[in-house]
Scaffold this motif. Sequence first.
Motif, PDB file in Angstrom:
ATOM      1  N   LYS A   2       1.574  -1.017   0.120  1.00  0.00           N
ATOM      2  CA  LYS A   2       0.359  -0.177  -0.120  1.00  0.00           C
ATOM      3  C   LYS A   2       1.207   1.417  -0.037  1.00  0.00           C
ATOM      4  O   LYS A   2       1.996   0.859   0.301  1.00  0.00           O
ATOM      5  N   GLU A   3       0.114   2.340  -0.782  1.00  0.00           N
ATOM      6  CA  GLU A   3       1.044   3.643  -1.020  1.00  0.00           C
ATOM      7  C   GLU A   3       0.648   4.148   0.279  1.00  0.00           C
ATOM      8  O   GLU A   3      -0.238   4.302   0.303  1.00  0.00           O
ATOM      9  N   LEU A   4       1.705   4.984   1.025  1.00  0.00           N
ATOM     10  CA  LEU A   4       2.044   4.907   2.827  1.00  0.00           C
ATOM     11  C   LEU A   4       2.260   6.735   2.426  1.00  0.00           C
ATOM     12  O   LEU A   4       3.418   6.427   2.123  1.00  0.00           O
ATOM     13  N   GLU A   5       1.072   7.301   3.066  1.00  0.00           N
ATOM     14  CA  GLU A   5       1.294   9.327   3.065  1.00  0.00           C
ATOM     15  C   GLU A   5       1.875   8.782   4.386  1.00  0.00           C
ATOM     16  O   GLU A   5       1.564   8.174   5.705  1.00  0.00           O
ATOM     17  N   GLU A   6       3.120   9.426   4.566  1.00  0.00           N
ATOM     18  CA  GLU A   6       4.088  10.448   5.728  1.00  0.00           C
ATOM     19  C   GLU A   6       3.420  11.589   5.992  1.00  0.00           C
ATOM     20  O   GLU A   6       3.246  12.490   4.929  1.00  0.00           O
ATOM     21  N   ILE A   7       2.651  11.687   7.046  1.00  0.00           N
ATOM     22  CA  ILE A   7       2.165  12.907   7.830  1.00  0.00           C
ATOM     23  C   ILE A   7       3.344  13.964   8.934  1.00  0.00           C
ATOM     24  O   ILE A   7       3.203  12.915   9.983  1.00  0.00           O
ATOM     25  N   THR A   8       4.262  14.239   8.739  1.00  0.00           N
ATOM     26  CA  THR A   8       5.181  14.680   8.832  1.00  0.00           C
ATOM     27  C   THR A   8       5.522  16.698   9.470  1.00  0.00           C
ATOM     28  O   THR A   8       4.582  17.006   8.618  1.00  0.00           O
ATOM     29  N   PHE A   9       5.890  17.105  10.376  1.00  0.00           N
ATOM     30  CA  PHE A   9       5.792  18.320  10.507  1.00  0.00           C
ATOM     31  C   PHE A   9       5.854  18.767   8.722  1.00  0.00           C
ATOM     32  O   PHE A   9       5.159  19.868   8.522  1.00  0.00           O
ATOM     33  N   ALA A  42      -1.570   5.843   6.563  1.00  0.00           N
ATOM     34  CA  ALA A  42      -0.408   7.349   6.699  1.00  0.00           C
ATOM     35  C   ALA A  42      -0.125   7.059   7.920  1.00  0.00           C
ATOM     36  O   ALA A  42       0.066   5.493   8.815  1.00  0.00           O
ATOM     37  N   HIS A  43       1.505   7.288   7.849  1.00  0.00           N
ATOM     38  CA  HIS A  43       2.652   7.112   8.904  1.00  0.00           C
ATOM     39  C   HIS A  43       2.639   7.972   9.226  1.00  0.00           C
ATOM     40  O   HIS A  43       2.481   9.680   8.376  1.00  0.00           O
ATOM     41  N   VAL A  44       1.659   8.403  11.007  1.00  0.00           N
ATOM     42  CA  VAL A  44       2.009   9.710  11.168  1.00  0.00           C
ATOM     43  C   VAL A  44       2.825   9.594  12.547  1.00  0.00           C
ATOM     44  O   VAL A  44       3.011   8.978  13.861  1.00  0.00           O
ATOM     45  N   SER A  45       3.798  11.052  12.490  1.00  0.00           N
ATOM     46  CA  SER A  45       5.887  10.724  12.749  1.00  0.00           C
ATOM     47  C   SER A  45       5.279  11.909  14.565  1.00  0.00           C
ATOM     48  O   SER A  45       5.989  11.589  14.729  1.00  0.00           O
ATOM     49  N   MET A  46       4.289  12.506  14.362  1.00  0.00           N
ATOM     50  CA  MET A  46       3.948  13.194  15.440  1.00  0.00           C
ATOM     51  C   MET A  46       2.750  12.802  16.615  1.00  0.00           C
ATOM     52  O   MET A  46       1.580  12.038  15.456  1.00  0.00           O
ATOM     53  N   ASN A  47       2.696  12.945  17.575  1.00  0.00           N
ATOM     54  CA  ASN A  47       1.338  13.247  18.706  1.00  0.00           C
ATOM     55  C   ASN A  47       0.752  13.303  17.802  1.00  0.00           C
ATOM     56  O   ASN A  47       0.396  14.783  17.506  1.00  0.00           O
ATOM     57  N   GLN A  78       2.495   9.550  18.909  1.00  0.00           N
ATOM     58  CA  GLN A  78       3.661   9.572  17.951  1.00  0.00           C
ATOM     59  C   GLN A  78       4.325   8.349  16.750  1.00  0.00           C
ATOM     60  O   GLN A  78       4.350   6.446  17.882  1.00  0.00           O
ATOM     61  N   ASN A  79       4.446   8.009  15.526  1.00  0.00           N
ATOM     62  CA  ASN A  79       5.472   7.001  15.222  1.00  0.00           C
ATOM     63  C   ASN A  79       4.028   5.759  15.162  1.00  0.00           C
ATOM     64  O   ASN A  79       4.266   4.814  14.985  1.00  0.00           O
ATOM     65  N   ILE A  80       2.695   6.051  14.834  1.00  0.00           N
ATOM     66  CA  ILE A  80       1.621   4.812  14.208  1.00  0.00           C
ATOM     67  C   ILE A  80       1.263   5.102  13.040  1.00  0.00           C
ATOM     68  O   ILE A  80       1.613   6.104  11.666  1.00  0.00           O
ATOM     69  N   TYR A 251       6.138  -2.097   9.739  1.00  0.00           N
ATOM     70  CA  TYR A 251       5.669  -0.657   9.121  1.00  0.00           C
ATOM     71  C   TYR A 251       6.747  -1.208   7.889  1.00  0.00           C
ATOM     72  O   TYR A 251       6.309  -0.563   7.029  1.00  0.00           O
ATOM     73  N   TYR A 252       8.285  -0.741   8.075  1.00  0.00           N
ATOM     74  CA  TYR A 252       9.078  -0.617   7.331  1.00  0.00           C
ATOM     75  C   TYR A 252       9.126  -1.807   6.081  1.00  0.00           C
ATOM     76  O   TYR A 252       9.436  -1.537   4.910  1.00  0.00           O
TER      77      TYR A 252
END
Length: 293
Positions: A2-9, A42-47, A78-80, A251-252
Amino acid sequence: MKELEEITFQTLTNNEDIQIGYSDNDIIVVDSIQRFAEISAAHVSMNAIAICTQGKVQGSMNGQQIELHQNQVAIIPQNITVTDVMISPDFDLKGLFLTNSILQSFLREKMNIWNEMMFIKRYHIITITEEDILFYTHFYDMITLAISKGMDNPYHTDIVQSLLRSAILALCGAMKQKLSLATDHHIKTSDNHFQRFLDLLHSTEIKHRTVETYASDLCISPKYLTAICKKNSGKTANEWITEHVLEDIRYYLRHTDLSIKQICDRLGFPNSSFFGKYVKDHFGVTPLEFRNS
């Protein structure tokens, strides 16, 4: 895969389709996030703290099924990794994204409530009562006013962060009620060490380390670390470590294009052979088979 959207700052602040109400080095307030109707994973890197303002959304958060309706709050550490997202056509939400450092600064000794909610009980949804809705609506209006009218004030960031901290503390109180914690209590030394272990485990990029290494970082013995983990959560320190290592492996392998060797190096395994055996022992298949399943 699956194509994963990175949700970062960076992806939040640099995307013109997302309505940002406020941002500084540690906080992003999102006024509308309808654009994520297009995202299935999506991968959410922040709380993140998200309030569903209309419609509903369902999905899987690190394998745990969740469903968020109007007037409910989703609390995401974070990192969910969020997958299998499905939303109603009218779905929208307001979101608050925070770095781990600012969250710990806001909650301080109450961080143990967040940790218990997120990582021990794994409660991620809170329903807001009509009274709560009114409370948070007034708070949101005040924050919006502080953001829009106070730009020239030299203490603008401090003012906004103080208001946000108050709102998060109110939410922390709702968490405490959900956890059935009747009154504030003095945190025992063993409980404090357990919370520090969870903080360390969640903030460490390479989690595949021995219990002895984590204990050394905390300046306690491995035996004591295992004992306090068992006392506070029913799981040993090694079980906590393994659980989080497996989440990173999932995840990886499932959501990145990194090679097996690159993943092995990133997660701190000594070599690909050892990594392959670890994956086989826990998932019953090789890393490649797991990636392709």
